[in-house]
Scaffold this motif. Structure first.
Motif, PDB file in Angstrom:
ATOM      1  N   LEU A 188       0.831  -1.210   0.000  1.00  0.00           N
ATOM      2  CA  LEU A 188       0.000   0.000   0.000  1.00  0.00           C
ATOM      3  C   LEU A 188       0.862   1.255   0.000  1.00  0.00           C
ATOM      4  N   ALA A 189       1.970   1.235   0.745  1.00  0.00           N
ATOM      5  CA  ALA A 189       2.861   2.396   0.769  1.00  0.00           C
ATOM      6  C   ALA A 189       3.470   2.654  -0.606  1.00  0.00           C
ATOM      7  N   LEU A 190       3.850   1.577  -1.298  1.00  0.00           N
ATOM      8  CA  LEU A 190       4.394   1.739  -2.645  1.00  0.00           C
ATOM      9  C   LEU A 190       3.340   2.266  -3.613  1.00  0.00           C
ATOM     10  N   ALA A 191       2.098   1.788  -3.474  1.00  0.00           N
ATOM     11  CA  ALA A 191       1.033   2.270  -4.352  1.00  0.00           C
ATOM     12  C   ALA A 191       0.740   3.747  -4.106  1.00  0.00           C
ATOM     13  N   VAL A 192       0.718   4.150  -2.836  1.00  0.00           N
ATOM     14  CA  VAL A 192       0.494   5.565  -2.514  1.00  0.00           C
ATOM     15  C   VAL A 192       1.628   6.425  -3.056  1.00  0.00           C
ATOM     16  N   ALA A 193       2.866   5.953  -2.908  1.00  0.00           N
ATOM     17  CA  ALA A 193       4.009   6.712  -3.422  1.00  0.00           C
ATOM     18  C   ALA A 193       3.943   6.856  -4.940  1.00  0.00           C
ATOM     19  N   ALA A 194       3.522   5.788  -5.633  1.00  0.00           N
ATOM     20  CA  ALA A 194       3.407   5.866  -7.090  1.00  0.00           C
ATOM     21  C   ALA A 194       2.311   6.836  -7.517  1.00  0.00           C
ATOM     22  N   LEU A 195       1.221   6.905  -6.744  1.00  0.00           N
ATOM     23  CA  LEU A 195       0.136   7.825  -7.084  1.00  0.00           C
ATOM     24  C   LEU A 195       0.509   9.277  -6.795  1.00  0.00           C
ATOM     25  N   LEU A 196       1.247   9.501  -5.720  1.00  0.00           N
ATOM     26  CA  LEU A 196       1.588  10.865  -5.330  1.00  0.00           C
ATOM     27  C   LEU A 196       2.821  11.407  -6.036  1.00  0.00           C
ATOM     28  N   LEU A 197       3.592  10.543  -6.672  1.00  0.00           N
ATOM     29  CA  LEU A 197       4.821  10.995  -7.320  1.00  0.00           C
ATOM     30  C   LEU A 197       4.582  12.046  -8.400  1.00  0.00           C
ATOM     31  N   PRO A 198       3.597  11.879  -9.306  1.00  0.00           N
ATOM     32  CA  PRO A 198       3.370  12.947 -10.302  1.00  0.00           C
ATOM     33  C   PRO A 198       2.977  14.288  -9.672  1.00  0.00           C
ATOM     34  N   PHE A 199       2.182  14.256  -8.599  1.00  0.00           N
ATOM     35  CA  PHE A 199       1.795  15.499  -7.935  1.00  0.00           C
ATOM     36  C   PHE A 199       3.000  16.157  -7.257  1.00  0.00           C
ATOM     37  N   TYR A 200       3.849  15.339  -6.674  1.00  0.00           N
ATOM     38  CA  TYR A 200       5.066  15.890  -6.067  1.00  0.00           C
ATOM     39  C   TYR A 200       5.951  16.540  -7.124  1.00  0.00           C
ATOM     40  N   TRP A 201       6.093  15.865  -8.274  1.00  0.00           N
ATOM     41  CA  TRP A 201       6.913  16.435  -9.348  1.00  0.00           C
ATOM     42  C   TRP A 201       6.292  17.736  -9.863  1.00  0.00           C
ATOM     43  N   MET A 202       4.977  17.813  -9.938  1.00  0.00           N
ATOM     44  CA  MET A 202       4.320  19.028 -10.395  1.00  0.00           C
ATOM     45  C   MET A 202       4.573  20.186  -9.429  1.00  0.00           C
ATOM     46  N   VAL A 203       4.447  19.903  -8.123  1.00  0.00           N
ATOM     47  CA  VAL A 203       4.673  20.956  -7.136  1.00  0.00           C
ATOM     48  C   VAL A 203       6.125  21.417  -7.151  1.00  0.00           C
ATOM     49  N   MET A 204       7.052  20.476  -7.224  1.00  0.00           N
ATOM     50  CA  MET A 204       8.457  20.848  -7.264  1.00  0.00           C
ATOM     51  C   MET A 204       8.815  21.597  -8.543  1.00  0.00           C
ATOM     52  N   SER A 205       8.190  21.216  -9.652  1.00  0.00           N
ATOM     53  CA  SER A 205       8.462  21.910 -10.919  1.00  0.00           C
ATOM     54  C   SER A 205       7.945  23.342 -10.899  1.00  0.00           C
ATOM     55  N   SER A 206       6.884  23.584 -10.119  1.00  0.00           N
ATOM     56  CA  SER A 206       6.375  24.954 -10.026  1.00  0.00           C
ATOM     57  C   SER A 206       7.312  25.863  -9.247  1.00  0.00           C
ATOM     58  N   LEU A 207       8.288  25.287  -8.550  1.00  0.00           N
ATOM     59  CA  LEU A 207       9.255  26.063  -7.783  1.00  0.00           C
ATOM     60  C   LEU A 207      10.634  26.051  -8.414  1.00  0.00           C
ATOM     61  N   LYS A 208      10.704  25.709  -9.707  1.00  0.00           N
ATOM     62  CA  LYS A 208      11.971  25.678 -10.431  1.00  0.00           C
ATOM     63  C   LYS A 208      12.004  26.772 -11.491  1.00  0.00           C
ATOM     64  N   THR A 209      13.139  26.936 -12.095  1.00  0.00           N
ATOM     65  CA  THR A 209      13.248  27.769 -13.294  1.00  0.00           C
ATOM     66  C   THR A 209      12.893  26.924 -14.511  1.00  0.00           C
ATOM     67  N   ASN A 210      12.640  27.574 -15.645  1.00  0.00           N
ATOM     68  CA  ASN A 210      12.248  26.839 -16.849  1.00  0.00           C
ATOM     69  C   ASN A 210      13.315  25.847 -17.285  1.00  0.00           C
ATOM     70  N   SER A 211      14.574  26.183 -17.121  1.00  0.00           N
ATOM     71  CA  SER A 211      15.654  25.301 -17.562  1.00  0.00           C
ATOM     72  C   SER A 211      15.821  24.084 -16.677  1.00  0.00           C
ATOM     73  N   ASP A 212      15.254  24.125 -15.464  1.00  0.00           N
ATOM     74  CA  ASP A 212      15.422  23.001 -14.533  1.00  0.00           C
ATOM     75  C   ASP A 212      14.242  22.050 -14.511  1.00  0.00           C
ATOM     76  N   VAL A 213      13.176  22.349 -15.238  1.00  0.00           N
ATOM     77  CA  VAL A 213      11.976  21.513 -15.156  1.00  0.00           C
ATOM     78  C   VAL A 213      12.209  20.150 -15.791  1.00  0.00           C
ATOM     79  N   PHE A 214      12.816  20.131 -16.985  1.00  0.00           N
ATOM     80  CA  PHE A 214      12.998  18.876 -17.713  1.00  0.00           C
ATOM     81  C   PHE A 214      14.463  18.474 -17.797  1.00  0.00           C
ATOM     82  N   THR A 215      15.207  18.713 -16.736  1.00  0.00           N
ATOM     83  CA  THR A 215      16.602  18.300 -16.726  1.00  0.00           C
ATOM     84  C   THR A 215      16.721  16.789 -16.563  1.00  0.00           C
ATOM     85  N   ILE A 216      17.798  16.228 -17.091  1.00  0.00           N
ATOM     86  CA  ILE A 216      18.091  14.801 -16.961  1.00  0.00           C
ATOM     87  C   ILE A 216      19.472  14.681 -16.321  1.00  0.00           C
ATOM     88  N   PRO A 217      19.599  14.021 -15.189  1.00  0.00           N
ATOM     89  CA  PRO A 217      18.542  13.372 -14.405  1.00  0.00           C
ATOM     90  C   PRO A 217      17.606  14.396 -13.737  1.00  0.00           C
TER      91      PRO A 217
END
Length: 299
Positions: A40-69
């Motif tokens: 269940l913890a892994l399933a919750v983490a998989a569901l919340l991961l896109p939302f976490y990435w969205m929130v973190m991306s809103s606090l980045k600069t444009n050049s850092d949103v799609f950086t690899i890694p």
């Protein structure tokens, strides 16, 4: 007379077997429970991961949103994005229109759904079951099949390009009637009969008895309707053409078209569109789960 003597032979009982196996069963049960919690913890983490990435991306600069890694935690939090999006877009108007539509449609659907459900659940009239089945059957009909006739009707009523078009089309919902009817049927009929004996009208029974007892179902219907109206895109796209009538979904689409390279601002707008729904769900999740769990249970 001679007394009959009964003799019993003691049966040996094994003490080591059950005593040794009980701890083993407890260890196995704890192991499966731990594995379930981990899954269940892994399933919750998989569901919340896109939302976490969205929130973190809103606090980045444009050049850092799609950086690899991927930078899961930005080096510097750019809070300026939340100021820039209000300055570059009409976010206030979008949120105001969306909130107005969501609140009005939710109130109307809760009232009409609960009121009609009381009639189907408690009032006896000819053709009640057939009418209920026909009404609920509309849920299976896709909206796209009668989208054009509805648009023509709204145009003839001069409601097109107004917020009243969305309100008129979404003020009634078959799902709300079904949900509330199933919950009303779990309430004992003896309560209504006692109220009728005391001289209470049907509307009084609905207002004073049924509504207070159906708060979990009302909370579930409120939450589902609010989220659906808030996230609606196709309805406002068809009927709302003026810029001052745009909802948050339409506004973000126009913003993406205008600022298609401003990835950080796009993520910021997405966070602002999801945040009110997330807050409302967190506040009402207990009533929502209770309403869904108890709907349709007799007793």
């Amino acid at each position: 007379m001679t007394a009959t003597r009964f003799t019993t032979t003691p049966v040996p009982v094994s003490i080591t077997g059950p005593a040794n196996s009980a701890p083993g069963r407890r260890v196995t049960s704890c192991g499966w429970r731990l594995a379930g919690y981990l899954g269940l913890a892994l399933a919750v983490a998989a569901l919340l991961l896109p939302f976490y990435w969205m929130v973190m991306s809103s606090l980045k600069t444009n050049s850092d949103v799609f950086t690899i890694p991927i930078k899961w935690i930005p080096d510097t939090l750019v809070w300026r994005n939340y100021v820039d999006i209000w300055q570059r877009s009409d976010m206030t108007t979008w949120l105001k229109n969306t909130l107005l539509l969501s609140v009005v449609v939710t109130m109307l659907q809760v009232f009409t759904g609960s009121f009609a459900a009381y009639g189907f659940a408690r009032i006896r009239f000819p053709g009640r079951n057939l009418l209920f089945l026909a009404y609920i059957g509309t849920i299976a009909v896709p909206w796209q099949s009668y989208m054009i006739p509805q648009f023509i009707l709204m145009s003839k009523l001069h409601l097109s390009d107004t917020l009243w078009a969305i309100v008129a089309l979404q003020a009634f919902g078959a799902f709300g009637v079904f949900l509330m009817k199933q919950f009303y049927e779990t309430i004992p009929e003896e309560l209504s009969e006692s109220a009728r004996v005391d001289g209470l009208s049907e509307f009084g029974i609905y207002r004073r008895i049924m509504l207070p007892l159906s708060r979990p179902a009302l909370a579930s219907l409120t939450l589902l309707t609010f989220v659906t109206t808030w996230n609606d895109y196709l309805g406002p796209l068809i009927y709302l053409r003026s810029p001052e009538l745009r909802t948050i979904q339409l506004g973000l689409r126009t913003f993406i078209t205008q600022y298609n390279a401003e990835y950080a601002l796009i993520m910021t707008g997405s966070v602002l569109s999801v945040l009110p729904v997330a807050v409302i769900f967190l506040l009402g999740q207990r009533h929502f789960v209770e309403g869904i769990a108890t709907t349709g249970l007799k007793g």
